[in-house]
Every structure is written in structure tokens, then in C-alpha cells.
Design a protein around this motif. Sequence first.
Motif, PDB file in Angstrom:
ATOM      1  N   THR A   4       0.766  -1.324  -0.085  1.00  0.00           N
ATOM      2  CA  THR A   4       0.075   0.011  -0.029  1.00  0.00           C
ATOM      3  C   THR A   4       0.910   1.178  -0.006  1.00  0.00           C
ATOM      4  N   TRP A   5       1.966   1.151   0.966  1.00  0.00           N
ATOM      5  CA  TRP A   5       2.704   2.317   0.896  1.00  0.00           C
ATOM      6  C   TRP A   5       3.890   2.591   0.232  1.00  0.00           C
ATOM      7  N   MET A   8       4.827   5.682  -1.939  1.00  0.00           N
ATOM      8  CA  MET A   8       4.925   6.827  -1.259  1.00  0.00           C
ATOM      9  C   MET A   8       6.154   6.953  -0.390  1.00  0.00           C
ATOM     10  N   VAL A   9       6.542   5.896   0.382  1.00  0.00           N
ATOM     11  CA  VAL A   9       7.831   5.982   1.109  1.00  0.00           C
ATOM     12  C   VAL A   9       9.027   5.996   0.471  1.00  0.00           C
ATOM     13  N   SER A  48      -0.685   7.736   7.092  1.00  0.00           N
ATOM     14  CA  SER A  48       0.249   8.424   6.007  1.00  0.00           C
ATOM     15  C   SER A  48       1.099   9.318   6.960  1.00  0.00           C
ATOM     16  N   LEU A  51       3.698   7.541   8.752  1.00  0.00           N
ATOM     17  CA  LEU A  51       4.725   6.900   7.875  1.00  0.00           C
ATOM     18  C   LEU A  51       5.590   8.010   7.199  1.00  0.00           C
ATOM     19  N   TYR A  52       4.957   9.089   7.061  1.00  0.00           N
ATOM     20  CA  TYR A  52       5.814  10.364   6.216  1.00  0.00           C
ATOM     21  C   TYR A  52       6.973  10.492   7.516  1.00  0.00           C
TER      22      TYR A  52
END
Length: 169
Positions: A4-5, A8-9, A48, A51-52
Motif C-alpha cells: 500500500t505505502w 509513497m515511502v 500516512s 509514515l511520512y
Amino acid sequence: MVETWQNMVYNTALGILQNAEDAEDVAQEVFIQAYQSVKTFKAESKFSTWLYRITISKALDHVRRKKRKKRFAYVQSLFGSENETIIEQPDFHHPGVALDNKERAAILFKAIDQLPENQKIAFSLHKLEGLSYQEISQVMKTTLSSVESLMHRAKNNLKKWLEKYYGRG
């Protein structure tokens, strides 16, 4: 979580580190830490955002480690034989940059790399990741007005650096 992430990461790390291999390493570290500490996530902010924060922290730690190890070599590699700044094309392809703009992107990423840490983070999150100022303020744990100020200063610093680079300053 990774499926999923991961984009973005990786893209966030890439925007800060400007090196594909380093961004991959940091992304792995981020997911390891996220997995190990997911039970401590309090849901006071979006997942999110959390996680950012981890990604930015890990990317900045990586930059600091790398600077300690290669401080002299890094400075020496930036200058040619006559102390002229050398701009090389980035060794990565950022998803937010069209391939036909790679040379200009190299110059822009070099300029972004010259920004102070907080300006670089805010600018990268907004321009490369598309986050709103409000989202950036949550990620950076600061006020909206601070983000606006960081963005204003980042744009001014980039303008000055690019004018100097192109000989117009």
C-alpha cells in the motif's frame, strides 16, 4: 503495509536523498521500524502522516551518516579543477520529473539539495509528493504559518541559487 505505502515511502526518501539505492535502503528501514512500532501508533493523525514522519526521519539520519563518512570527498567532488561547480545528472529518475527534463531536473535537484533541512523537507513534500501545506504541517509537527514561511524561503533560496547558476544573479 508495504504494498500500500511503498511508492509513497520510496518517493519521499528519493526526494530527500536524490539517490535510488539510498532511497531503497531507507524504505526498507522505514518498513522495518513501522512494523516494529505499529502497536504504538495512536491514530491521533493519519497513518500516512505517521509514515511520512518515519520516512523523513530515516532519510535525514541517512544523510547525516553519509555526510560524516564522506564530508571531504563530497566537497571535493562538487568542484572541478578551477573551483567551478559541477552539475551532474541525477543517478535516479524521480516519478515527478519527465525524462526529457532530466538535465534541468539535475540542476533543480542540486539546488534543492542546497536548501536548509526544513526547507528541503517542506519543498519536497509539497512539490514532489503533492502534499498540502496543512498535511506538511502535520508531518513536520509545526504550524501552518511555519510551513508557509518555509516554502516562501525555500522558493526565494532556489531562485537565488538558480539565478546564480545561470549567471543572472
